[in-house]
Design a protein around this motif. Structure first.
Motif, PDB file in Angstrom:
ATOM      1  N   GLY A   1      49.052  48.009  -5.942  1.00  0.00           N
ATOM      2  CA  GLY A   1      49.963  48.665  -5.014  1.00  0.00           C
ATOM      3  C   GLY A   1      51.058  47.743  -4.523  1.00  0.00           C
ATOM      4  N   ASN A   2      52.210  48.326  -4.236  1.00  0.00           N
ATOM      5  CA  ASN A   2      53.389  47.552  -3.882  1.00  0.00           C
ATOM      6  C   ASN A   2      54.270  48.381  -2.961  1.00  0.00           C
ATOM      7  OD1 ASN A   2      55.220  45.476  -3.891  1.00  0.00           O
ATOM      8  ND2 ASN A   2      55.684  45.581  -6.066  1.00  0.00           N
ATOM      9  N   ALA A   3      55.287  47.771  -2.424  1.00  0.00           N
ATOM     10  CA  ALA A   3      56.250  48.491  -1.581  1.00  0.00           C
ATOM     11  C   ALA A   3      57.612  48.508  -2.264  1.00  0.00           C
ATOM     12  CB  ALA A   3      56.369  47.825  -0.216  1.00  0.00           C
ATOM     13  N   VAL A   4      58.308  49.626  -2.163  1.00  0.00           N
ATOM     14  CA  VAL A   4      59.666  49.760  -2.662  1.00  0.00           C
ATOM     15  C   VAL A   4      60.548  50.100  -1.475  1.00  0.00           C
ATOM     16  CG1 VAL A   4      61.212  51.093  -4.159  1.00  0.00           C
ATOM     17  CG2 VAL A   4      58.897  50.544  -4.926  1.00  0.00           C
ATOM     18  N   LEU A   5      61.620  49.348  -1.293  1.00  0.00           N
ATOM     19  CA  LEU A   5      62.576  49.621  -0.226  1.00  0.00           C
ATOM     20  C   LEU A   5      63.829  50.224  -0.838  1.00  0.00           C
ATOM     21  CD1 LEU A   5      62.332  46.262   1.785  1.00  0.00           C
ATOM     22  CD2 LEU A   5      61.024  48.371   2.134  1.00  0.00           C
TER      23      LEU A   5
ATOM     24  N   ASP B   1      41.946  46.401  -5.048  1.00  0.00           N
ATOM     25  CA  ASP B   1      43.379  46.368  -4.733  1.00  0.00           C
ATOM     26  C   ASP B   1      43.841  47.673  -4.114  1.00  0.00           C
ATOM     27  OD1 ASP B   1      43.896  43.835  -5.591  1.00  0.00           O
ATOM     28  OD2 ASP B   1      44.560  44.417  -7.588  1.00  0.00           O
ATOM     29  N   LEU B   2      45.013  47.606  -3.484  1.00  0.00           N
ATOM     30  CA  LEU B   2      45.656  48.793  -2.951  1.00  0.00           C
ATOM     31  C   LEU B   2      46.052  49.711  -4.108  1.00  0.00           C
ATOM     32  CD1 LEU B   2      46.689  49.869  -0.160  1.00  0.00           C
ATOM     33  CD2 LEU B   2      48.916  48.921  -0.786  1.00  0.00           C
ATOM     34  N   ALA B   3      45.679  50.975  -4.018  1.00  0.00           N
ATOM     35  CA  ALA B   3      45.965  51.925  -5.099  1.00  0.00           C
ATOM     36  C   ALA B   3      47.451  52.271  -5.149  1.00  0.00           C
ATOM     37  CB  ALA B   3      45.146  53.195  -4.898  1.00  0.00           C
ATOM     38  N   VAL B   4      47.931  52.548  -6.342  1.00  0.00           N
ATOM     39  CA  VAL B   4      49.310  53.019  -6.548  1.00  0.00           C
ATOM     40  C   VAL B   4      49.320  54.530  -6.349  1.00  0.00           C
ATOM     41  CG1 VAL B   4      51.181  53.270  -8.219  1.00  0.00           C
ATOM     42  CG2 VAL B   4      49.837  51.149  -8.149  1.00  0.00           C
ATOM     43  N   THR B   5      50.223  55.033  -5.511  1.00  0.00           N
ATOM     44  CA  THR B   5      50.289  56.478  -5.261  1.00  0.00           C
ATOM     45  C   THR B   5      51.593  57.103  -5.736  1.00  0.00           C
ATOM     46  OG1 THR B   5      51.180  56.134  -3.034  1.00  0.00           O
ATOM     47  CG2 THR B   5      48.771  56.272  -3.246  1.00  0.00           C
TER      48      THR B   5
END
Length: 200
Positions: free
Chosen positions: A129-133, A159-163
């Motif tokens: 999982g990641n953040a997009v700005l 890990d944080l799941a990708v949604t």
């Protein structure tokens, strides 16, 4: 016919070279004299990007690389510096663009996220999982992701799941900013667009 009218390879390349020289002069003339950019690779790249936009050469997309985010070691000592550089560089970029800022949509994206658990070197290894700005012209403020949660049953291999598929973020920007571009040809394997609603 000479350089200007000939259709042979030398004439065509000569005309293209003249065009590149003229474009270079326009970019140089549009270069910012602002001193608000940080003295960093990202600051320099965004300064040059603003000059390209102001030169009105028909540029539709610019990719800028920002290194230094691979924090396997000493996350807490490294992260504040790169975050500060990102914030200062982006703020200077939009201030530099002035009235042209409404024409620009900026997206930050990484090729991978970070793991939730700290490693033995006080850093974070590669994760999901990641953040997009997304900011700038045409963007509605707010949070448009779906938080997956941190419970053990919600994680993916710890890990944080990708949604959200990041191609759907780019696809929504394409539809809003370049309606004549066929998104399915740009991202042919992304499937149907799941609109998040962050673009006007």
């Amino acid at each position: 016919k000479g350089l200007h009218g000939g259709s042979d390879a030398v004439s065509v390349l000569g005309r293209e070279a003249i065009g590149v020289t003229r474009s270079g002069r326009r970019i140089a003339a549009a270069a910012s004299t602002r001193d608000s950019y940080p003295n960093s690779n990202l600051g320099a790249a965004l300064r040059q990007s603003a000059a390209l936009i102001r030169a009105n050469l028909g540029v539709r997309a610019i990719a800028v690389d920002s290194g230094g985010w691979d924090h396997h070691v000493n996350l807490t000592s490294v992260l504040p510096g790169v975050l500060g550089d990102l914030a200062s560089s982006v703020a200077a970029f939009f201030a530099d663009l002035g009235d042209l800022a409404d024409r620009v949509t900026l997206v930050t994206v990484s090729e991978f996220g970070r793991r939730l658990a700290q490693n033995g070197a006080h850093g974070l290894d590669h994760g999901y999982g990641n953040a997009v700005l997304v900011l700038g012209g045409g963007v509605k403020g707010g949070y448009y992701g779906r938080w997956p949660g941190l419970a053990a049953g919600k994680q993916v291999d710890g890990d944080l799941a990708v949604t959200t598929d990041v191609r759907h973020v780019w696809g929504e920007i394409l539809e809003a900013r370049f309606p004549s571009v066929d998104r399915t040809k740009v991202f042919p394997s992304a499937g149907g667009l799941r609109r998040l609603g962050f673009m006007r």
